[in-house]
Design a protein around this motif. Sequence first.
Motif, PDB file in Angstrom:
ATOM      1  N   UNK A 159       0.825  -1.195   0.000  1.00 30.75           N
ATOM      2  CA  UNK A 159       0.000   0.000   0.000  1.00 30.75           C
ATOM      3  C   UNK A 159       0.867   1.255   0.000  1.00 30.75           C
ATOM      4  N   UNK A 160       2.044   1.181   0.587  1.00 28.64           N
ATOM      5  CA  UNK A 160       3.015   2.269   0.521  1.00 28.64           C
ATOM      6  C   UNK A 160       4.387   1.636   0.429  1.00 28.64           C
ATOM      7  N   UNK A 161       5.329   2.327  -0.253  1.00 27.36           N
ATOM      8  CA  UNK A 161       6.620   1.691  -0.443  1.00 27.36           C
ATOM      9  C   UNK A 161       7.724   2.688  -0.651  1.00 27.36           C
ATOM     10  N   UNK A 162       8.949   2.231  -0.406  1.00 26.04           N
ATOM     11  CA  UNK A 162      10.169   2.940  -0.778  1.00 26.04           C
ATOM     12  C   UNK A 162      11.067   1.928  -1.463  1.00 26.04           C
ATOM     13  N   UNK A 200      17.445  -4.438  -6.119  1.00 25.69           N
ATOM     14  CA  UNK A 200      16.769  -3.335  -5.438  1.00 25.69           C
ATOM     15  C   UNK A 200      16.085  -3.853  -4.180  1.00 25.69           C
ATOM     16  N   UNK A 201      16.096  -3.011  -3.172  1.00 25.07           N
ATOM     17  CA  UNK A 201      15.400  -3.335  -1.927  1.00 25.07           C
ATOM     18  C   UNK A 201      14.096  -2.549  -1.912  1.00 25.07           C
ATOM     19  N   UNK A 202      12.992  -3.275  -1.827  1.00 25.47           N
ATOM     20  CA  UNK A 202      11.669  -2.660  -1.775  1.00 25.47           C
ATOM     21  C   UNK A 202      11.137  -2.863  -0.369  1.00 25.47           C
ATOM     22  N   UNK A 203      10.852  -1.775   0.299  1.00 26.46           N
ATOM     23  CA  UNK A 203      10.287  -1.887   1.650  1.00 26.46           C
ATOM     24  C   UNK A 203       8.983  -1.110   1.690  1.00 26.46           C
ATOM     25  N   UNK A 204       8.038  -1.649   2.431  1.00 24.44           N
ATOM     26  CA  UNK A 204       6.735  -1.009   2.524  1.00 24.44           C
ATOM     27  C   UNK A 204       5.844  -1.747   3.483  1.00 24.44           C
ATOM     28  N   UNK A 205       4.562  -1.493   3.356  1.00 26.15           N
ATOM     29  CA  UNK A 205       3.614  -2.166   4.237  1.00 26.15           C
ATOM     30  C   UNK A 205       2.379  -2.580   3.443  1.00 26.15           C
ATOM     31  N   UNK A 206       1.748  -3.645   3.924  1.00 23.56           N
ATOM     32  CA  UNK A 206       0.496  -4.122   3.359  1.00 23.56           C
ATOM     33  C   UNK A 206      -0.281  -4.767   4.503  1.00 23.56           C
ATOM     34  N   UNK A 207      -1.518  -4.348   4.697  1.00 24.55           N
ATOM     35  CA  UNK A 207      -2.355  -4.805   5.812  1.00 24.55           C
ATOM     36  C   UNK A 207      -1.646  -4.617   7.164  1.00 24.55           C
ATOM     37  N   UNK A 208      -1.041  -3.462   7.318  1.00 22.80           N
ATOM     38  CA  UNK A 208      -0.340  -3.077   8.551  1.00 22.80           C
ATOM     39  C   UNK A 208       0.823  -3.998   8.910  1.00 22.80           C
ATOM     40  N   UNK A 209       1.363  -4.703   7.947  1.00 22.10           N
ATOM     41  CA  UNK A 209       2.547  -5.525   8.171  1.00 22.10           C
ATOM     42  C   UNK A 209       3.704  -4.928   7.383  1.00 22.10           C
ATOM     43  N   UNK A 210       4.857  -4.835   8.012  1.00 19.63           N
ATOM     44  CA  UNK A 210       6.059  -4.307   7.366  1.00 19.63           C
ATOM     45  C   UNK A 210       6.672  -5.397   6.499  1.00 19.63           C
ATOM     46  N   UNK A 211       6.973  -5.065   5.230  1.00 19.89           N
ATOM     47  CA  UNK A 211       7.507  -6.032   4.282  1.00 19.89           C
ATOM     48  C   UNK A 211       8.785  -5.463   3.671  1.00 19.89           C
ATOM     49  N   UNK A 212       9.823  -6.286   3.603  1.00 18.76           N
ATOM     50  CA  UNK A 212      11.067  -5.919   2.934  1.00 18.76           C
ATOM     51  C   UNK A 212      11.420  -7.049   1.979  1.00 18.76           C
ATOM     52  N   UNK A 213      11.593  -6.712   0.716  1.00 19.23           N
ATOM     53  CA  UNK A 213      11.896  -7.704  -0.324  1.00 19.23           C
ATOM     54  C   UNK A 213      13.089  -7.246  -1.140  1.00 19.23           C
ATOM     55  N   UNK A 214      13.844  -8.189  -1.646  1.00 20.79           N
ATOM     56  CA  UNK A 214      14.919  -7.922  -2.596  1.00 20.79           C
ATOM     57  C   UNK A 214      14.514  -8.482  -3.943  1.00 20.79           C
ATOM     58  N   UNK A 215      14.620  -7.665  -4.977  1.00 20.45           N
ATOM     59  CA  UNK A 215      14.293  -8.083  -6.339  1.00 20.45           C
ATOM     60  C   UNK A 215      15.496  -7.818  -7.236  1.00 20.45           C
ATOM     61  N   UNK A 216      15.678  -8.656  -8.235  1.00 20.03           N
ATOM     62  CA  UNK A 216      16.708  -8.460  -9.246  1.00 20.03           C
ATOM     63  C   UNK A 216      16.022  -8.015 -10.526  1.00 20.03           C
ATOM     64  N   UNK A 217      16.460  -6.888 -11.055  1.00 14.93           N
ATOM     65  CA  UNK A 217      15.898  -6.328 -12.278  1.00 14.93           C
ATOM     66  C   UNK A 217      16.924  -6.543 -13.392  1.00 14.93           C
ATOM     67  N   UNK A 218      16.503  -7.220 -14.459  1.00 20.14           N
ATOM     68  CA  UNK A 218      17.368  -7.479 -15.610  1.00 20.14           C
ATOM     69  C   UNK A 218      17.095  -6.432 -16.676  1.00 20.14           C
ATOM     70  N   UNK A 219      18.182  -5.912 -17.255  1.00 20.51           N
ATOM     71  CA  UNK A 219      18.041  -4.850 -18.240  1.00 20.51           C
ATOM     72  C   UNK A 219      18.959  -5.069 -19.433  1.00 20.51           C
TER      73      UNK A 219
END
Length: 151
Positions: free
Chosen positions: A91-94, A116-135
């Motif tokens: 719902x919100x992210x950085x 990239x590190x994506x951090x945010x929240x969904x349903x009042x839970x804090x979530x931090x994920x790492x994603x690899x973007x191929x270009x």
Amino acid sequence: MKSVLRVVFICIIAISISACSKPAKEIKAGRYGMMSDETPQYAALVFIMAIYEEKTLDEAVKISTDKFARLLRSYHTNSGVQRHVLNLRLSEMTVEPVSGGFQGITDFKKEATVDVKISGSYNNKRIIELKTVYMVRESGDWKISGVEDTI
């Protein structure tokens, strides 16, 4: 006298158009909060931000390869892409690039990967994920060709 008025009129119109245009995205990352818009890290951040912050997929599709753009369009909405492509609804992210591992000069490279590190929240839970973007580089611009979870 008429030519002077025309020049003044054209200048006024040009200034008013440039003043009303939408400013480019400002990304606070990299050394001292500045990042060149010609780097793959910048393209990766703009792509992730477009998925989560824009109302349509147009911006994300613009900076994707043709094949990946077709995949994005097949999900029709940003929430569909968040759910199926990124497997991460927020719902919100950085977002920020993960530092480490010097990749060297990217001016001459044709392909790049950015974590990239994506951090945010969904349903009042804090979530931090790492994603690899191929270009890949197409016509001098970095285009997104895929995204997956970082192991």
